[in-house]
Design an enzyme around this catalytic site. Structure first.
Site, PDB file in Angstrom:
ATOM      1  N   ASN A 215       0.842  -1.206   0.000  1.00 52.03           N
ATOM      2  CA  ASN A 215       0.000   0.000   0.000  1.00 52.03           C
ATOM      3  C   ASN A 215       0.875   1.254   0.000  1.00 52.03           C
ATOM      4  OD1 ASN A 215       0.515   0.806   2.867  1.00 52.03           O
ATOM      5  ND2 ASN A 215      -0.393  -1.208   3.220  1.00 52.03           N
ATOM      6  N   ASP A 284      -4.619  -6.106   5.309  1.00 48.86           N
ATOM      7  CA  ASP A 284      -5.645  -6.923   5.967  1.00 48.86           C
ATOM      8  C   ASP A 284      -5.688  -8.338   5.400  1.00 48.86           C
ATOM      9  OD1 ASP A 284      -6.489  -4.956   7.761  1.00 48.86           O
ATOM     10  OD2 ASP A 284      -7.689  -3.980   6.208  1.00 48.86           O
ATOM     11  N   LYS A 294       7.932 -17.669 -10.329  1.00 47.78           N
ATOM     12  CA  LYS A 294       7.371 -16.460 -10.920  1.00 47.78           C
ATOM     13  C   LYS A 294       6.173 -16.830 -11.793  1.00 47.78           C
ATOM     14  CE  LYS A 294       8.676 -12.625 -13.832  1.00 47.78           C
ATOM     15  NZ  LYS A 294       9.509 -12.259 -14.947  1.00 47.78           N
ATOM     16  N   PRO A 310      -3.583 -11.639  10.593  1.00 50.46           N
ATOM     17  CA  PRO A 310      -3.935 -11.359  11.991  1.00 50.46           C
ATOM     18  C   PRO A 310      -3.963  -9.850  12.228  1.00 50.46           C
ATOM     19  CG  PRO A 310      -1.676 -12.174  11.820  1.00 50.46           C
ATOM     20  CD  PRO A 310      -2.282 -12.292  10.454  1.00 50.46           C
ATOM     21  N   ASP A 311      -4.836  -9.403  13.124  1.00 57.08           N
ATOM     22  CA  ASP A 311      -4.848  -7.981  13.506  1.00 57.08           C
ATOM     23  C   ASP A 311      -3.865  -7.843  14.669  1.00 57.08           C
ATOM     24  OD1 ASP A 311      -5.389  -5.481  14.729  1.00 57.08           O
ATOM     25  OD2 ASP A 311      -7.336  -5.435  13.705  1.00 57.08           O
ATOM     26  N   ILE A 312      -2.708  -7.286  14.374  1.00 60.21           N
ATOM     27  CA  ILE A 312      -1.608  -7.254  15.353  1.00 60.21           C
ATOM     28  C   ILE A 312      -2.013  -6.441  16.586  1.00 60.21           C
ATOM     29  CG2 ILE A 312       0.805  -6.593  15.712  1.00 60.21           C
ATOM     30  CD1 ILE A 312       1.124  -6.799  12.599  1.00 60.21           C
ATOM     31  N   PHE A 328      -4.085   3.628  15.122  1.00 65.04           N
ATOM     32  CA  PHE A 328      -4.302   4.666  14.113  1.00 65.04           C
ATOM     33  C   PHE A 328      -5.497   4.268  13.258  1.00 65.04           C
ATOM     34  CE2 PHE A 328      -0.960   7.975  13.661  1.00 65.04           C
ATOM     35  CZ  PHE A 328      -0.300   7.708  14.849  1.00 65.04           C
ATOM     36  N   LYS A 342     -13.307   1.928  16.227  1.00 66.53           N
ATOM     37  CA  LYS A 342     -12.087   1.110  16.338  1.00 66.53           C
ATOM     38  C   LYS A 342     -11.551   1.126  17.769  1.00 66.53           C
ATOM     39  CE  LYS A 342     -10.887   1.246  11.552  1.00 66.53           C
ATOM     40  NZ  LYS A 342     -10.126   1.731  10.429  1.00 66.53           N
ATOM     41  N   LYS A 346     -11.349  -2.484  19.526  1.00 66.46           N
ATOM     42  CA  LYS A 346     -10.044  -3.056  19.884  1.00 66.46           C
ATOM     43  C   LYS A 346      -9.682  -2.766  21.343  1.00 66.46           C
ATOM     44  CE  LYS A 346      -8.352  -2.787  15.117  1.00 66.46           C
ATOM     45  NZ  LYS A 346      -7.211  -2.756  14.217  1.00 66.46           N
TER      46      LYS A 346
HETATM   47  N1  CTP Z   1      -3.555  -2.906  12.512  1.00 72.90           N
HETATM   48  C1  CTP Z   1      -2.779  -3.962  12.927  1.00 72.90           C
HETATM   49  N2  CTP Z   1      -2.839  -5.160  12.271  1.00 72.90           N
HETATM   50  C2  CTP Z   1      -3.637  -5.322  11.226  1.00 72.90           C
HETATM   51  C3  CTP Z   1      -4.432  -4.257  10.791  1.00 72.90           C
HETATM   52  C4  CTP Z   1      -4.364  -3.063  11.452  1.00 72.90           C
HETATM   53  O1  CTP Z   1      -2.022  -3.799  13.887  1.00 72.90           O
HETATM   54  N3  CTP Z   1      -3.669  -6.488  10.604  1.00 72.90           N
HETATM   55  C5  CTP Z   1      -3.524  -1.642  13.248  1.00 72.90           C
HETATM   56  C6  CTP Z   1      -2.936  -0.495  12.469  1.00 72.90           C
HETATM   57  O2  CTP Z   1      -1.541  -0.364  12.686  1.00 72.90           O
HETATM   58  C7  CTP Z   1      -3.734   0.685  13.008  1.00 72.90           C
HETATM   59  C8  CTP Z   1      -5.081   0.105  13.266  1.00 72.90           C
HETATM   60  O3  CTP Z   1      -4.857  -1.273  13.512  1.00 72.90           O
HETATM   61  O4  CTP Z   1      -3.238   1.128  14.244  1.00 72.90           O
HETATM   62  C9  CTP Z   1      -5.985   0.252  12.088  1.00 72.90           C
HETATM   63  O5  CTP Z   1      -7.189  -0.392  12.389  1.00 72.90           O
HETATM   64  P1  CTP Z   1      -7.998  -1.242  11.313  1.00 72.90           P
HETATM   65  O6  CTP Z   1      -9.358  -1.394  11.848  1.00 72.90           O
HETATM   66  O7  CTP Z   1      -7.352  -2.519  11.003  1.00 72.90           O
HETATM   67  O8  CTP Z   1      -7.906  -0.310  10.091  1.00 72.90           O
HETATM   68  P2  CTP Z   1      -8.214  -0.720   8.639  1.00 72.90           P
HETATM   69  O9  CTP Z   1      -7.351  -1.855   8.158  1.00 72.90           O
HETATM   70  O10 CTP Z   1      -8.135   0.541   7.847  1.00 72.90           O
HETATM   71  O11 CTP Z   1      -9.686  -1.287   8.836  1.00 72.90           O
HETATM   72  P3  CTP Z   1     -10.975  -1.069   7.973  1.00 72.90           P
HETATM   73  O12 CTP Z   1     -10.674  -1.675   6.673  1.00 72.90           O
HETATM   74  O13 CTP Z   1     -12.012  -1.772   8.773  1.00 72.90           O
HETATM   75  O14 CTP Z   1     -11.178   0.411   7.938  1.00 72.90           O
END
Ligand code: CTP
Length: 400
Positions: A215, A284, A294, A310-312, A328, A342, A346
């Protein structure tokens, strides 16, 4: 990582002694001035063998001082007056001889006399630079101990190739890092004793050996936070996805690429931290089965099956031993609703929200802080300035 005019209103006496690194001090003078400082340069006689006074005069717009008997100062007392309105005397480079003189309290030229006549409101910072054998000599080691004991702030030396062809400790720390040390010196230590873990940048999810899903995150906000936290006295670990940014001075950086590797790097470190700030734009989803070879463009269409990463942040925040967690939220619309959502989902004490149009990838950012008390908008500013304000808010919440 600079912010505008951070040293504005400060006077720094930059003393240059006779080492090859003296040519780098011109760049240091320029950087200090760019940050708003008034810089007054003092050169020793030996320094003049390596660089001309005219260079510093042109950069600083001030006369350069080197003679103890210089009558240009209104009262003829350059050795006293030069540091009277200065908050820092920075000797860069500082030779072995200069350091030995400081330790002995000698006063036989302008610089040594200035050091002795300096009062407590003017700190002394020293950036040693010398041949590695000179640095390793017991006499220099002894002198450095005494100098530190006398309250001097010592920056460096760095290791690497030396002008003499030898390799080892003794190079002057680079001007950008010296600037960082100066900025750190003037930053209130609001995060002293805190251990801060930060994720930053994008992640890169492999499709095949040469292609990734990533991204547009530049990493600047996370790096600015790491830099500001280190300057405020925190012990900082920065888990960074791929960015082209330089490691902030005084920060430990761990380079990762995918969301899974970032997750692993965070899980093995979060328990030792007081604060976790998740700034990274973590993908995500990742390709379910990256190809080992390749992928060739033989088919007309290509679909890549993606699975959730995973959502860290959520993972860490949900643990019983979770540190103070900051998230963030970058949104394209309805910032208040999504950011507060959020924070609740979280279970975070603080979320920093911004509209993507305001911050992603750019130099500036406009953010709103969301905590238990509500929303706190910060005015648009360069990311380092925003980073300082976020840290001030965190340190206030930590104290409550
Ligand atoms: N984050 C994380 N691990 C992930 C995704 C996000 O640690 N796999 C953290 C980011 O560093 C940030 C926050 O979560 O601090 C963002 O929240 P998130 O809800 O995941 O944001 P988006 O991916 O933009 O979610 P959405 O698509 O629902 O808007």
């Amino acid at each position: 990582m600079n912010s505008k005019a951070e040293l504005s209103g400060r006077t720094i006496v930059l003393a240059v002694t006779g080492g090859v690194a003296a040519y780098k001090s011109a760049e240091l003078a320029r950087l200090l001035i760019k940050e708003g400082a008034r810089v007054r340069v003092v050169m020793t006689e030996a320094a003049a063998h390596f660089i001309g006074a005219a260079t510093f005069q042109a950069i600083t717009g001030e006369p350069v001082w080197s003679d103890l008997w210089d009558a240009r100062m209104p009262n003829g007392m350059a050795h006293i007056d030069l540091t009277r309105d200065a908050q820092l005397l920075l000797i860069a480079p500082a030779t072995a001889d200069c350091i030995a003189k400081l330790v002995q309290g000698r006063a036989d030229d302008l610089l040594s006399t200035l050091c002795l006549a300096r009062d407590a409101t003017c700190a002394l910072m020293v950036a040693p630079a010398m041949n590695r054998q000179m640095w390793e000599h017991p006499a220099t080691a002894r002198n450095m101990n005494t100098l530190r004991g006398d309250g001097a702030i010592v920056v460096g030396p760095a290791a690497g190739e030396q002008a003499c062809g030898e390799v080892g400790l003794g190079r002057m720390v680079e001007p950008a890092e010296l600037l960082d040390a100066v900025l750190a010196h003037f930053t209130p230590k609001t995060m002293a004793g805190r251990r801060v873990l930060i994720t930053a940048g994008p992640t890169a999810e492999a499709i095949d050996p040469v292609r990734v899903v990533t991204n547009l995150s530049s990493g600047r906000m996370g790096y600015a936070l790491a830099c500001a936290a280190a300057r405020a006295g925190a012990e900082v670990t920065l888990i960074s996805g791929p960015t082209g940014l330089a490691k902030p001075f005084g920060v430990e950086r761990v380079d990762v690429s995918s969301a899974l590797s970032m997750h692993e790097a965070v899980l093995s470190r979060y328990a030792a931290c007081d604060v976790f700030i998740a700034v990274a734009a973590v993908a995500d989803y990742r390709p379910a089965a990256p190809s080992e070879r390749k992928i060739k463009k033989s088919a007309d269409k290509l679909s890549i099956d993606m699975v959730r990463n995973p959502d860290i942040l959520a993972d860490v925040a949900a643990r019983a031993d979770a540190p103070f967690c900051v998230g963030f939220a970058a949104e394209s619309h309805d910032l208040d609703t999504y950011a507060q959502g959020k924070r609740a989902a979280k279970k975070l004490p603080l979320v920093v929200g911004n509209l993507v149009a305001d911050g992603l990838g750019g130099e500036d950012n406009a953010v709103v802080l969301y905590d238990a008390e509500g929303r706190h908008p910060l005015v648009r500013a360069p990311k380092p300035v925003i980073a300082r304000a976020i840290l001030e808010h965190i340190s206030r919440l930590l104290k409550d």
